[in-house]
Design a protein around this motif. Structure first.
Motif, PDB file in Angstrom:
ATOM      1  N   LYS A   1       3.380  -2.268 -11.570  1.00  0.00           N
ATOM      2  CA  LYS A   1       4.258  -0.956 -11.150  1.00  0.00           C
ATOM      3  C   LYS A   1       4.595   0.445 -12.708  1.00  0.00           C
ATOM      4  O   LYS A   1       4.636   0.917 -12.168  1.00  0.00           O
ATOM      5  N   GLN A   2       4.365  -0.438 -13.679  1.00  0.00           N
ATOM      6  CA  GLN A   2       4.519   0.075 -15.239  1.00  0.00           C
ATOM      7  C   GLN A   2       3.281   1.444 -14.451  1.00  0.00           C
ATOM      8  O   GLN A   2       3.275   2.533 -14.884  1.00  0.00           O
ATOM      9  N   THR A   3       2.748   0.582 -14.774  1.00  0.00           N
ATOM     10  CA  THR A   3       1.218   2.345 -14.473  1.00  0.00           C
ATOM     11  C   THR A   3       0.776   2.452 -13.779  1.00  0.00           C
ATOM     12  O   THR A   3       0.527   3.648 -13.793  1.00  0.00           O
ATOM     13  N   ILE A   4       0.987   2.299 -12.158  1.00  0.00           N
ATOM     14  CA  ILE A   4       1.202   3.106 -11.170  1.00  0.00           C
ATOM     15  C   ILE A   4       1.879   3.950 -11.326  1.00  0.00           C
ATOM     16  O   ILE A   4       2.222   5.156 -11.292  1.00  0.00           O
ATOM     17  N   GLU A   5       3.511   4.071 -11.498  1.00  0.00           N
ATOM     18  CA  GLU A   5       4.119   5.057 -12.401  1.00  0.00           C
ATOM     19  C   GLU A   5       3.788   6.061 -12.641  1.00  0.00           C
ATOM     20  O   GLU A   5       3.754   7.406 -13.106  1.00  0.00           O
ATOM     21  N   GLU A   6       3.150   5.445 -14.279  1.00  0.00           N
ATOM     22  CA  GLU A   6       2.283   6.301 -15.572  1.00  0.00           C
ATOM     23  C   GLU A   6       1.124   7.320 -14.155  1.00  0.00           C
ATOM     24  O   GLU A   6       1.108   8.807 -14.723  1.00  0.00           O
ATOM     25  N   GLY A   7       0.142   6.679 -13.813  1.00  0.00           N
ATOM     26  CA  GLY A   7      -0.401   7.137 -12.693  1.00  0.00           C
ATOM     27  C   GLY A   7       0.337   8.084 -11.994  1.00  0.00           C
ATOM     28  O   GLY A   7      -0.630   9.523 -11.865  1.00  0.00           O
ATOM     29  N   ASN A   8       1.076   8.037 -11.018  1.00  0.00           N
ATOM     30  CA  ASN A   8       1.663   8.899 -10.235  1.00  0.00           C
ATOM     31  C   ASN A   8       2.265  10.417 -11.652  1.00  0.00           C
ATOM     32  O   ASN A   8       1.663  11.372 -10.846  1.00  0.00           O
TER      33      ASN A   8
ATOM     34  N   GLU B   1       6.410  -4.912  -5.981  1.00  0.00           N
ATOM     35  CA  GLU B   1       7.161  -5.712  -6.456  1.00  0.00           C
ATOM     36  C   GLU B   1       6.981  -7.502  -5.239  1.00  0.00           C
ATOM     37  O   GLU B   1       7.893  -8.507  -5.011  1.00  0.00           O
ATOM     38  N   ASP B   2       7.030  -6.973  -4.028  1.00  0.00           N
ATOM     39  CA  ASP B   2       6.132  -7.802  -2.847  1.00  0.00           C
ATOM     40  C   ASP B   2       5.804  -9.126  -2.521  1.00  0.00           C
ATOM     41  O   ASP B   2       5.954  -9.723  -2.277  1.00  0.00           O
ATOM     42  N   VAL B   3       4.538  -8.114  -2.965  1.00  0.00           N
ATOM     43  CA  VAL B   3       3.616  -8.898  -3.761  1.00  0.00           C
ATOM     44  C   VAL B   3       3.423  -9.403  -4.555  1.00  0.00           C
ATOM     45  O   VAL B   3       4.504  -9.403  -5.770  1.00  0.00           O
ATOM     46  N   ILE B   4       4.006 -10.794  -5.278  1.00  0.00           N
ATOM     47  CA  ILE B   4       3.477 -12.114  -6.140  1.00  0.00           C
ATOM     48  C   ILE B   4       2.879 -11.383  -7.149  1.00  0.00           C
ATOM     49  O   ILE B   4       1.682 -11.269  -6.589  1.00  0.00           O
TER      50      ILE B   4
END
Length: 154
Positions: free
Chosen positions: A10-17, A1-4
């Protein structure tokens, strides 16, 4: 979120984690099962070696027995051929006729004794069969009730 513009990932990264955590747990369970199987295999290695050694010695013993029996068969065949040769020589020569004449009366006596022995043997078998039928009809418990002692009750 810090990067524009990164909020869309974000959702794809959470699902990957989450998927990474699930796969890591499955990998840990599989690794534990593998380690347990490996430990069991290592424990059984000594027993396998002992069993293999036993089977190897048993095979050696069987081969030695086979060789011994083959040697005995060869000796028996050799002895049989020698006896057959002696028998053939005995039948051909004149001593056979003389020996046969001497043995004829003895053979008659032996055959009469054998017939008597066969007669007595048949009597023995018939009596034995009769005694067995009596034992079946009157079990040992009836002897005890009648006051007779049996071999097991004395």
């Amino acid at each position: 979120e810090d990067v524009i513009g990164s909020s869309i990932y974000k959702q794809t990264i959470e699902e990957g984690n989450l998927e990474l955590e699930t796969l890591s747990e499955e990998n840990n369970v599989t690794l534990k099962l593998y380690n347990a199987a490996e430990a069991d295999r290592n424990k059984m290695a000594k027993e396998k070696d002992v069993a293999y050694g036993f089977l190897k010695r048993e095979n050696e013993c069987t081969q030695l027995r086979h060789q011994h029996l083959q040697h005995g068969i060869r000796e028996a065949e050799s002895h049989q051929s020698q006896l057959q040769n002696e028998l053939d020589e005995f039948k051909i020569g004149p001593p056979f006729i003389q020996t046969n004449a001497l043995l004829h009366p003895r053979r008659n006596r032996c055959s009469s004794r054998l017939s008597k022995l066969d007669y007595h043997w048949s009597l023995y078998q018939a009596t034995n069969q009769d005694l067995r039928s009596i034992d079946r009809n009157f079990p040992p418990s009836t002897y005890v009730r009648a006051g007779y002692a049996t071999a097991g009750s004395v």
